[in-house]
Scaffold this motif. Structure first.
Motif, short mmCIF file in Angstrom:
data_model
loop_
_atom_site.label_atom_id
_atom_site.label_comp_id
_atom_site.label_asym_id
_atom_site.label_seq_id
_atom_site.Cartn_x
_atom_site.Cartn_y
_atom_site.Cartn_z
N ASN A 134 11.89 2.94 -3.76
CA ASN A 134 13.15 3.69 -3.80
C ASN A 134 12.96 5.18 -3.55
OD1 ASN A 134 15.97 3.39 -3.95
ND2 ASN A 134 16.03 4.24 -6.01
N TYR A 135 11.79 5.58 -3.04
CA TYR A 135 11.56 6.97 -2.69
C TYR A 135 12.08 7.27 -1.29
CZ TYR A 135 8.53 7.93 -6.69
OH TYR A 135 8.04 8.14 -7.95
N ILE A 136 12.41 8.54 -1.08
CA ILE A 136 12.90 8.97 0.22
C ILE A 136 11.74 9.11 1.20
CG2 ILE A 136 13.93 10.95 1.42
CD1 ILE A 136 15.75 11.29 -0.99
N MET A 137 11.96 8.67 2.45
CA MET A 137 10.91 8.65 3.46
C MET A 137 11.19 9.60 4.62
SD MET A 137 10.60 4.49 3.67
CE MET A 137 9.33 4.48 4.94
N ASN A 138 12.18 10.47 4.49
CA ASN A 138 12.60 11.30 5.62
C ASN A 138 11.45 12.01 6.31
OD1 ASN A 138 15.05 10.55 4.55
ND2 ASN A 138 15.94 12.59 4.60
N ASN A 139 10.50 12.54 5.54
CA ASN A 139 9.43 13.34 6.12
C ASN A 139 8.16 12.54 6.40
OD1 ASN A 139 11.06 15.56 6.01
ND2 ASN A 139 10.27 16.31 4.08
N CYS A 140 8.20 11.24 6.16
CA CYS A 140 7.05 10.41 6.57
C CYS A 140 6.99 10.38 8.09
CB CYS A 140 7.18 9.00 6.00
SG CYS A 140 6.89 8.92 4.21
N VAL A 141 5.80 10.15 8.62
CA VAL A 141 5.56 10.34 10.05
C VAL A 141 5.13 9.03 10.72
CG1 VAL A 141 4.00 11.45 11.69
CG2 VAL A 141 4.97 12.77 9.83
N VAL A 142 5.61 8.85 11.95
CA VAL A 142 5.13 7.75 12.79
C VAL A 142 4.42 8.37 13.99
CG1 VAL A 142 7.35 7.57 13.99
CG2 VAL A 142 5.78 5.64 14.02
N TYR A 143 3.29 7.79 14.37
CA TYR A 143 2.48 8.31 15.48
C TYR A 143 2.84 7.54 16.75
CZ TYR A 143 -0.21 10.23 11.63
OH TYR A 143 -0.59 10.90 10.48
N VAL A 144 3.29 8.27 17.76
CA VAL A 144 3.68 7.65 19.03
C VAL A 144 2.66 8.06 20.08
CG1 VAL A 144 5.57 7.29 20.65
CG2 VAL A 144 6.08 7.98 18.29
N TYR A 145 2.06 7.06 20.73
CA TYR A 145 0.99 7.37 21.69
C TYR A 145 1.07 6.49 22.92
CZ TYR A 145 -1.40 3.35 19.46
OH TYR A 145 -1.71 2.10 18.96
#
Length: 205
Positions: free
Chosen positions: A159-170
Motif C-alpha cells: 500500500n506504499y506509493i510508487m510514483n518515484n520508483c523507476v523502470v529502466y528502458v533500454y
C-alpha cells in the motif's frame, strides 16, 4: 441419557473441533491473502514494463542514446547482471559521453546498454500509464506536499506509493526492453529518507 440439548462433553468436543479448524484455517487464510497481494504486485509490474516499452517505442532516439529525461546532455548506461537462467538479477547505472563507438560491457553474465531511467509518474505524464488513485487531497494534504499525495500509483502488496520508483528502458538487438527493479523500489519504501517520498501511503489507505 439426556432429555434436551447437548451434554457438556459434546459441547467441549465441538469447541475443541472448532479450535483445531481455526488453527489450520487462519494461517492458510493469511498465506492466501499474501499470495493474492504478491500476484497483484507481479501483475502491476507487468503492466508497468509494458507501458515503459510503449514509451520507449515512441521515444527511440532517447532510448538508443540513453538520454536523460531531465538533462538532454546526460547519457546513461545500464549494466545488467544475469544469472544462469539468463534472468536479470541486478542492475547498475552509470553515465558516459554518447558515441556510436563508445565501448560497452559485453561479458557472459554482464551486459551494458544505453538506457533511460523513467519514473512511474513520468509514464503517467507521457500517457503510457494511469494513476491508481486520483485527486485524493481535497484540502487534506500537508502544505506543499500535494504533489506526493494527490495522484498516486500504489504498491498493492504494501500500500506504499510508487510514483518515484523507476523502470529502466533500454535498446537491445533492435528492440526496446523494460526492466522494473522490484527490489530497488521495495528497498526505497522500506528505508525512506527526506529526499524519497515512496514512503507515503494514500490518504484513503
Amino acid at each position: 441419557m439426556r432429555k434436551n440439548g447437548f451434554t457438556l462433553v459434546e459441547l467441549l468436543a465441538v469447541i475443541v473441533l472448532l479450535a483445531i479448524l481455526m488453527v489450520i484455517a487462519v494461517p492458510n487464510a493469511f498465506k492466501l491473502a499474501a499470495n493474492v497481494k504478491n500476484q497483484a504486485y507481479n501483475t502491476k509490474i507487468e503492466l508497468i514494463e509494458k507501458a515503459a516499452q510503449e514509451f520507449g517505442q515512441s521515444n527511440l532516439s532517447l532510448i538508443r542514446q540513453g538520454t536523460s529525461l531531465t538533462n538532454s546532455s546526460q547519457h546513461t548506461t545500464c549494466t545488467f547482471n544475469f544469472n544462469n537462467k539468463k534472468d536479470i538479477e541486478s542492475v547498475s547505472v552509470g553515465t558516459k559521453s554518447y558515441s556510436e563507438n563508445t565501448p560497452l560491457i559485453n561479458q557472459d553474465k554482464r551486459k551494458e546498454y544505453w538506457c533511460t531511467r523513467v519514473a512511474l509518474a513520468d509514464l503517467v505524464k507521457y500517457n503510457n500509464l494511469g494513476w491508481d488513485e486520483e485527486n485524493q487531497c481535497n484540502g487534506k494534504c500537508p502544505s506543499g506536499q500535494e504533489i506526493y499525495y494527490n495522484n498516486v500509483i500504489v504498491n498493492p502488496n504494501s500500500n506504499y506509493i510508487m510514483n518515484n520508483c523507476v523502470v529502466y528502458v533500454y535498446y537491445r538487438n533492435n528492440r526496446v526492453y523494460a526492466y522494473f527493479d522490484k527490489n530497488e523500489c521495495d528497498r526505497k519504501q522500506e528505508t525512506p529518507n527526506s529526499n524519497n517520498f515512496n514512503e507515503y501511503r494514500p490518504l484513503n489507505g
